[in-house]
Structure formats: C-alpha cells, structure tokens
Design an enzyme around this catalytic site. Sequence first.
Site, mmCIF file in Angstrom:
data_model
loop_
_atom_site.group_PDB
_atom_site.id
_atom_site.type_symbol
_atom_site.label_atom_id
_atom_site.label_comp_id
_atom_site.label_asym_id
_atom_site.label_seq_id
_atom_site.Cartn_x
_atom_site.Cartn_y
_atom_site.Cartn_z
ATOM 1 N N GLY A 62 -18.288 82.092 48.041
ATOM 2 C CA GLY A 62 -17.833 83.252 47.255
ATOM 3 C C GLY A 62 -16.407 83.690 47.523
ATOM 4 C CG ASP A 120 -25.542 93.776 49.231
ATOM 5 O OD1 ASP A 120 -25.479 94.948 48.850
ATOM 6 O OD2 ASP A 120 -26.439 93.004 48.847
HETATM 7 P P1 5GP Z 1 -25.409 90.868 52.861
HETATM 8 O O1 5GP Z 1 -25.799 89.864 53.899
HETATM 9 O O2 5GP Z 1 -24.299 91.808 53.301
HETATM 10 O O3 5GP Z 1 -26.576 91.607 52.298
HETATM 11 O O4 5GP Z 1 -24.923 90.063 51.616
HETATM 12 C C1 5GP Z 1 -23.720 89.490 51.535
HETATM 13 C C2 5GP Z 1 -23.779 88.323 50.567
HETATM 14 O O5 5GP Z 1 -24.683 88.568 49.468
HETATM 15 C C3 5GP Z 1 -22.420 88.148 49.941
HETATM 16 O O6 5GP Z 1 -21.630 87.304 50.746
HETATM 17 C C4 5GP Z 1 -22.759 87.579 48.587
HETATM 18 O O7 5GP Z 1 -22.867 86.192 48.693
HETATM 19 C C5 5GP Z 1 -24.131 88.152 48.244
HETATM 20 N N1 5GP Z 1 -24.013 89.328 47.339
HETATM 21 C C6 5GP Z 1 -24.252 90.621 47.638
HETATM 22 N N2 5GP Z 1 -24.038 91.415 46.560
HETATM 23 C C7 5GP Z 1 -23.641 90.590 45.561
HETATM 24 C C8 5GP Z 1 -23.252 90.812 44.192
HETATM 25 O O8 5GP Z 1 -23.196 91.918 43.651
HETATM 26 N N3 5GP Z 1 -22.919 89.697 43.484
HETATM 27 C C9 5GP Z 1 -22.948 88.431 44.006
HETATM 28 N N4 5GP Z 1 -22.604 87.438 43.206
HETATM 29 N N5 5GP Z 1 -23.298 88.200 45.293
HETATM 30 C C10 5GP Z 1 -23.637 89.266 46.047
#
Ligand code: 5GP
Length: 207
Positions: A62, A120
């Site tokens: 990403g 996130d």
């Molecule tokens: P976390 O581990 O912080 O919950 O998630 C991080 C990862 O989730 C990010 O690196 C991304 O790959 C994915 N992610 C979280 N929110 C989004 C979003 O709104 N769109 C997309 N495409 N990926 C997301």
Amino acid sequence: MPLSKPRLIKELIGRIPPSQRADVAGVLIPEVDLQKRIALMGKAIAKDYKGKDVLVVSLLSGTVLFLADLLRRLEFPLRVDFLGVSSYGSGTESGKLVFNKELKLDVRGAHVLVVDDILDTGKTLRAVTEKILALKPASIRTCVLLDKKERRVGNIEADYVGFQIPDWFVVGYGLDFAERYRNLPYVGVLKPEVYAPKQSLIRKPSR
Ligand code: 5GP
Ligand code: MG
C-alpha cells in the site's frame, strides 16, 4: 493534519480510466493536497534526522505511491528496504498478520523510519515495530499517510501523520480494494455497490 470537513469531491474524479471512474464515489484527498502535505512531512523528517544513518522500512504494497513521493522529499542520504505484511481476515476487523517478505538490509544500529499507508486499529504498526526492535536499531519512528483514529485499539500513534481521516474505507494512491484501484492518483472512496454488488450494503470490505 485533520481534514477540516471530510467530503467527497466528485469533480476531481477526472483523469482516470473510464472503467474505474464509474466505481469511484468521490475524492477524499486530491493529488495537490497529497503533494503539499508530503512536502511538509519530508521537511519535518529531514530536520529530525539530520546527520543520522537512516533506514526507511516501507510496508508493502500500500505504500508504493506515498513512498515514491516521500523519498523525493527526503534530501539526505538514506537506505530503503521493504517488509511484506498482510492481514487476512473477514468482515471489518483486521485478521491475522502474516509477514510475506523479510528485510534484506542490516537494521542493527540504524535509525529506522517505518512507512505505512494507513494506521487503522494499530495492529500492523505494533507488530512491525516489535519485529524491528528485536533487530536492535539505534531508534525507530513511524510515518503514515493516513490515520483513522476512531478504529484504534490500544494507544499506538505514528510519529509523522499525513492526514487524519474518518472511518471510511479508502482506496487509491497505493491503497487497494481486492488488489485494485492502487493506481488512482488520489485518495478516494468507492461506490458501495462495488464492495457488495446486489447485496445488502451493511457489510464493509475486509481489511
Ligand atoms: P491496522 O493493522 O492498523 O488495523 O491496519 C492497517 C492496514 O489495514 C493498512 O496498512 C491497510 O493495508 C489496511 N487498511 C486499513 N484501513 C484501510 C482502508 O480504508 N483502505 C484500505 N485499502 N486499506 C485499509
Ligand atoms: Mg498495509
């Protein structure tokens, strides 16, 4: 930088392939705003790391567009490496984290700057930070383009943040939905029917 009034700008959907244009509900962060903000982030990072041996660790996939633009703003000698991490899960919650590409360069004694697309729940950044700390860097900091504070679990924050965004599932500028839309030049939001064709629109895409 919080988005002052998050809204989707339909007029800026513009210059993308017509087949994808039909899928985009609107633009949340236009190209010009991304570039302005990244220039400022670059300045702040350059100031903090003056004279240090910096190793940028970018999380695949990403970060590709963000990294390319950020690196151009980091006007000091540095090394770049990539860590592959994906989260497999269903529904709206992130699932189990899997590392699918390991670092190639030596982390020991380096000042590591981890670059990710979006913070996130914080699960990814927490696991990555722990993994890198075990390799004994001189220091570690984190940099994300987007930050969804509403979904955070625990108290993890990034040291450098591009934009705080609402809890919307975003695509473009490197971010995907089912591996597509990474090539959109802006951060946008898809139409609900793209995620859930002909079904109830209550479920959000898995992350
Ligand atoms: P976390 O581990 O912080 O919950 O998630 C991080 C990862 O989730 C990010 O690196 C991304 O790959 C994915 N992610 C979280 N929110 C989004 C979003 O709104 N769109 C997309 N495409 N990926 C997301
Ligand atoms: Mg990611």
